[in-house]
Design an enzyme around this catalytic site. Structure first.
Site, PDB file in Angstrom:
ATOM      1  CG  HIS A 152      -1.619   3.384   8.853  1.00 44.15           C
ATOM      2  ND1 HIS A 152      -0.645   4.278   9.218  1.00 44.15           N
ATOM      3  CD2 HIS A 152      -2.800   4.059   8.940  1.00 44.15           C
ATOM      4  CE1 HIS A 152      -1.214   5.450   9.512  1.00 44.15           C
ATOM      5  NE2 HIS A 152      -2.519   5.334   9.363  1.00 44.15           N
ATOM      6  CG  HIS A 208      -2.979   6.815  14.103  1.00 42.41           C
ATOM      7  ND1 HIS A 208      -3.831   7.889  14.094  1.00 42.41           N
ATOM      8  CD2 HIS A 208      -2.823   6.454  12.796  1.00 42.41           C
ATOM      9  CE1 HIS A 208      -4.200   8.163  12.840  1.00 42.41           C
ATOM     10  NE2 HIS A 208      -3.600   7.300  12.044  1.00 42.41           N
ATOM     11  CG  ASP A 255      20.084  -5.730  16.893  1.00 42.09           C
ATOM     12  OD1 ASP A 255      21.099  -6.050  16.249  1.00 42.09           O
ATOM     13  OD2 ASP A 255      20.034  -5.788  18.135  1.00 42.09           O
ATOM     14  CG  HIS A 261      -1.269  10.151   8.870  1.00 46.84           C
ATOM     15  ND1 HIS A 261      -1.959  10.078   7.692  1.00 46.84           N
ATOM     16  CD2 HIS A 261      -1.804   9.196   9.660  1.00 46.84           C
ATOM     17  CE1 HIS A 261      -2.869   9.125   7.780  1.00 46.84           C
ATOM     18  NE2 HIS A 261      -2.792   8.583   8.951  1.00 46.84           N
ATOM     19  CE1 TYR A 279      20.302 -12.339  18.624  1.00 41.14           C
ATOM     20  CE2 TYR A 279      18.328 -13.133  17.505  1.00 41.14           C
ATOM     21  CZ  TYR A 279      18.951 -12.664  18.645  1.00 41.14           C
ATOM     22  OH  TYR A 279      18.227 -12.508  19.799  1.00 41.14           O
TER      23      TYR A 279
END
Lengths: 230, 230, 230, 230
Positions: free
Chosen positions: B95, B97, B120, B169, B227
């Protein structure tokens, strides 16, 4: 080992892309061509830049056959090869997802020539390719990416316009050498960033006059160039 | 000490968020899960990154009981736990910001897939949660944050879409490991920044075709991936 | 030398503004107050940051009389003093021309609370002062700058809203200590930058609900705070 | 070697432009004038900054005759000379393609004075030149660039307005010395960046009042300046 000098130039160009902040993650590759031997040197696929050595690069023929190298070549190899075959004057190609050039590609807009910074390197607006069709994507996608670029250059001299935006993808740039291709990739990002902000500030901003475009472009290029030391 | 290897992986993921510039102040946390033992390792709350050691991390059960550690776990622990319970294929959660992902969350817009950089890594638009109700906020806020995320994933495979924006948020991202979760958090920020500028330049920019989306996503993921090195 | 510890704190806060990139040229200053003695320590005017020592700082009374120091105090001294007199709970003040906070001040817009990053530090929109009148500018300009700030805080608790934008000028921020004032100046810049981009992306973006505002603000502040270590 | 002290000042100003991030590629140059001797020292054309020494700079008369130096002078020499001849109070000139100043030049907008950061250095809006005609471009382009700048300053004191935007090109700035010219080039970029974001946020943002403009400008300039140490 084949093409040691060209391997080093191509390695340097790849690392220069990283130093200039043009590469996110592993989204970037540079190649070079030896026209006399008809051989291309290109970055291997998905290898970390800080561990890459000249010996890791892959050598192929212009038809894509691998001539030397134990690693897989960049997945964009076939796009580079299309460009080398269609544009005989070029010696190096780079592909990046540099931020603002990619932004213009995602917005599906060609980059207008709004100032002399742009005109010093690119003789007009940076072309945008057509979006690719489902058929072009389904089969031979990378070669078709090259073909859609070549199509966008009908009537345009690739040596006077050494960059393109592939719609919804990102930029390719080229030059007489891998080093010059990397430099064009860098300048493209700068002019794309300038044009982004100028169009945001003034959405009806106009391209520069052809007089100013020619004055700046030919100050640095062609027989009458006067810039730099003799 | 329990789970020494996972502790180190989770510490590395936390520090990677900082290195990539995704963390402002102390707004960021990473965790990992040991599925066999049903244990989660997570960052402690409000501890400075440069002093953090693997031993400072907190080990909890999947129901939130603290199993090892003298510090309080991240205040977002209950959100991480909801994700681990609802998405059995994931091994790490982050998480942040990070700037542009948070901007989209504040603007209450999902991030459209405008280019191959996005395709991608993420198979479509990055989902946005519903705004949370006063009731969801008043009680068990962090657990409810997890629930509102899970709700946004009805009909979406979290392994093909390893990120979300929580309205007003910021982003959560995940992956098979804490390292991959941190990488997805980084790529999310890059594509959110690209899409921000592309939509500013051309407010009617369209998402890429499903042909191009699938071509790029499955070039790097799933059974037919081509890839990188074999 | 008076107030050696506070001098060091104020010096550190001034240097922290520079480290955080909040200061352009010499546009920035920090001060602190010793409430028991009624003395303020402030940066000298127009002195280079890298040569500044604690002994160069200026000590004044709350009425502006210089108590110790051979250099002129910051030209913004009288603004700081107004704030210390009007807001008895604060212990430090900073003034910067940090980029995005100044942009909002130039656009004459208060910064709306669009997300939890903002709500974790500021309990609502960042207030904007009235533009100053020709009379307020002509005489006692710096003191009047303080007065126009205080006027903007009628009905607002300066401890729950530790920052302000002075119209066409830039931000002031404060806190219980010089260190906290500098931190608020830094967080203000981050939330001003986020809100700038969010409003550009979605000009009709709405502030967060009061439920979410309170949940985040009081998670970190006041008697019921739960964030960080006990 | 002539003018050793001035050579060093001009070299420092050139390098300061690079340190401040105002120069892309080799798009930048600084010069200085010795008014007593009527001699100008300027950067050579297209030479790499990191290898440049004071001895590489070129000395010319005010009519452009080369007095000392084996390298070609900057291709913008004739623009600098026009400014030195028309503005007798200035001692140094810089030219850059710094990002946001160039953006305003490309958008063909003068930079409005929206805040005190701007007013502390520039007494009003930064002027924009007329676009140059095909005739002005075809012959004596660089000298004509100077002339179009001088024309934009009718009724404006170049010492109170030490910068200009050349339409579709970029900024020139000047000052009493090469060092001050470089500083003005740097502050110009900062205020151009602030004004860009302020106008994006609020397209109808108004310039500051003349009371506030004068208060800030004359706080730092002229006989009544009070800023800094006595």
């Amino acid at each position: 080992m084949l093409l040691e000098a060209l391997r080093q130039e191509v390695l340097d160009a790849n690392l220069e892309l990283v130093r200039q902040g043009l590469v996110i993650d592993t989204f970037g590759n540079a190649s070079g061509v030896d026209r006399a031997q008809g051989l291309v040197v290109i970055k291997p696929s998905g290898v970390a830049y800080d561990a890459m050595r000249a010996a890791d690069l892959v050598v192929t023929a212009l038809d894509g056959r691998i001539v030397e190298g134990s690693l897989r070549p960049s997945s964009d190899l076939d796009t580079h090869l299309e460009l080398y075959r269609a544009f005989p004057g070029i010696g190096g190609v780079v592909h990046t997802h540099s931020h603002f050039a990619t932004v213009w590609a995602q917005a599906r807009r060609s980059v207008p020539c709004l100032g002399t910074t742009h005109a010093d390197y690119f003789h007009g607006a940076i072309p945008l390719t057509d979006p690719m069709t489902a058929e072009e994507i389904a089969d031979a996608y990378e070669a078709n990416t090259g073909k859609v670029i070549v199509r966008a250059f009908e009537g345009i001299d690739p040596l006077e316009m050494p960059a393109v935006l592939v719609a919804n993808h990102g930029p390719f740039a080229w030059g007489k050498s891998p080093k010059q291709a990397a430099r064009h990739g860098f300048i493209l990002e700068e002019v794309a960033r300038m044009a982004f902000h100028a169009m945001t500030l003034n959405p009806s901003a106009e391209p520069i006059s052809s007089a100013l475009l020619d004055r700046h472009y030919y100050r640095k290029h062609g027989a009458k160039a006067t810039y730099g030391q003799a």
